[in-house]
Design a protein around this motif. Structure first.
Motif, PDB file in Angstrom:
ATOM      1  N   LYS A  22     -11.139  -2.136   0.072  1.00 50.51           N
ATOM      2  CA  LYS A  22      -9.938  -2.636  -0.607  1.00 50.51           C
ATOM      3  C   LYS A  22      -8.743  -1.712  -0.448  1.00 50.51           C
ATOM      4  N   TYR A  23      -8.969  -0.446  -0.083  1.00 48.41           N
ATOM      5  CA  TYR A  23      -7.874   0.508   0.060  1.00 48.41           C
ATOM      6  C   TYR A  23      -7.092   0.323   1.360  1.00 48.41           C
ATOM      7  N   HIS A  24      -7.574  -0.551   2.218  1.00 44.97           N
ATOM      8  CA  HIS A  24      -6.928  -0.798   3.502  1.00 44.97           C
ATOM      9  C   HIS A  24      -5.466  -1.210   3.321  1.00 44.97           C
ATOM     10  N   ASN A  25      -5.201  -2.047   2.339  1.00 39.72           N
ATOM     11  CA  ASN A  25      -3.851  -2.576   2.146  1.00 39.72           C
ATOM     12  C   ASN A  25      -2.871  -1.535   1.604  1.00 39.72           C
ATOM     13  N   THR A  26      -3.378  -0.424   1.101  1.00 38.12           N
ATOM     14  CA  THR A  26      -2.492   0.600   0.538  1.00 38.12           C
ATOM     15  C   THR A  26      -1.902   1.512   1.613  1.00 38.12           C
ATOM     16  N   TYR A  78       3.476  -3.768   9.327  1.00 36.62           N
ATOM     17  CA  TYR A  78       3.892  -2.389   9.086  1.00 36.62           C
ATOM     18  C   TYR A  78       4.969  -1.981  10.080  1.00 36.62           C
ATOM     19  N   LYS A 136      -1.699  -6.909  10.236  1.00 34.08           N
ATOM     20  CA  LYS A 136      -1.114  -6.018   9.237  1.00 34.08           C
ATOM     21  C   LYS A 136      -0.348  -4.883   9.900  1.00 34.08           C
ATOM     22  N   ILE A 180      -5.650   2.777   6.930  1.00 34.84           N
ATOM     23  CA  ILE A 180      -5.558   1.549   7.722  1.00 34.84           C
ATOM     24  C   ILE A 180      -6.846   1.272   8.496  1.00 34.84           C
ATOM     25  N   HIS A 215      -7.301  -6.105  11.745  1.00 37.55           N
ATOM     26  CA  HIS A 215      -6.113  -5.705  10.997  1.00 37.55           C
ATOM     27  C   HIS A 215      -4.871  -5.573  11.874  1.00 37.55           C
ATOM     28  N   ILE A 254       0.317   1.026   3.725  1.00 36.39           N
ATOM     29  CA  ILE A 254       1.764   0.884   3.870  1.00 36.39           C
ATOM     30  C   ILE A 254       2.517   1.875   2.984  1.00 36.39           C
TER      31      ILE A 254
END
Length: 219
Positions: free
Chosen positions: A160-164, A206, A202, A155, A199, A166
């Motif tokens: 691009k891995y930020h959204n993973t 979460y 997001k 997080i 973020h 969750i």
């Protein structure tokens, strides 16, 4: 900040060796974790005991063999049990423990926590009986700590891995109600300290998802 300033003052005249250890903690602390975590396995092997500590390890392995797909740690264990000999399953907690330390050090760096504070906190964690037991056995708490650390590591990424993030957060809610509450409060604290960050929206999403899962666990 006060704690970091105290450490800076206390070690302003510290030895070159200590400064070297702090500066190279990304390499030294995972290596130290590897050495410390190997000790229980070596002792158990030398006296003829099962390599994994604690009855919880074999309880989880037994349930995994019964194909309890609905629980995330068993979903993780099933393919390992199928393809990896049981004699080397002790590598699972060893890998999780070392990876947790690597993620934690990088997370502290991203959060701009001082090198000295990061070093001594992680050093105390690695040498604690809590850490050694968690990652010398297959325990739900060990999985939870790994998944939570992975989630916060992701997080705080700007890629691009930020959204993973969750994904590990959701998996971490499946262990027990108490763990889910801890995760919720930790995310809430992170949101409080980063409410103006890019973020923050997001994190709120979460929190909403985890709140729903928390209610489902309660019911």
């Amino acid at each position: 900040k006060p704690l970091q300033n105290t450490l800076d003052h206390a070690f302003s005249h510290s030895s070159a060796l200590l400064n070297y250890l702090i500066h190279h903690q990304k390499k030294i602390l995972p290596l130290l974790a590897l050495i410390i975590l190997l000790i229980p396995f070596i002792i158990n092997h030398s006296i003829g005991k099962p390599l994994l500590n604690g009855p919880e390890s074999y309880y989880h392995l037994s349930l995994a063999k019964e194909h309890h797909w609905f629980i995330p740690n068993y979903l993780f264990l099933l393919p390992l049990i199928s393809y990896i000999p049981q004699q080397i399953l002790w590598l699972i907690p060893l890998f999780l423990g070392i990876t947790t330390i690597i993620l934690l050090i990088n997370l502290f760096e991203k959060l701009k926590i001082g090198d000295k504070l990061s070093f001594f906190f992680t050093l105390i964690l690695i040498s604690s009986p809590f850490f050694i037991f968690l990652f010398s056995s297959i325990s739900s708490s060990g999985f939870f700590l790994f998944l939570t650390t992975l989630g916060f590591f992701l997080i705080t990424r700007d890629n691009k891995y930020h959204n993973t993030a969750i994904i590990p957060f959701i998996l971490a809610t499946f262990f027990d109600l108490f763990s889910t509450i801890i995760l919720f409060l930790t995310l809430l604290s992170h949101l409080w300290n980063n409410n103006n960050s890019n973020h923050s929206k997001k994190i709120k999403i979460y929190l909403l998802i985890i709140s729903i899962l928390l209610l489902l666990n309660w019911l």
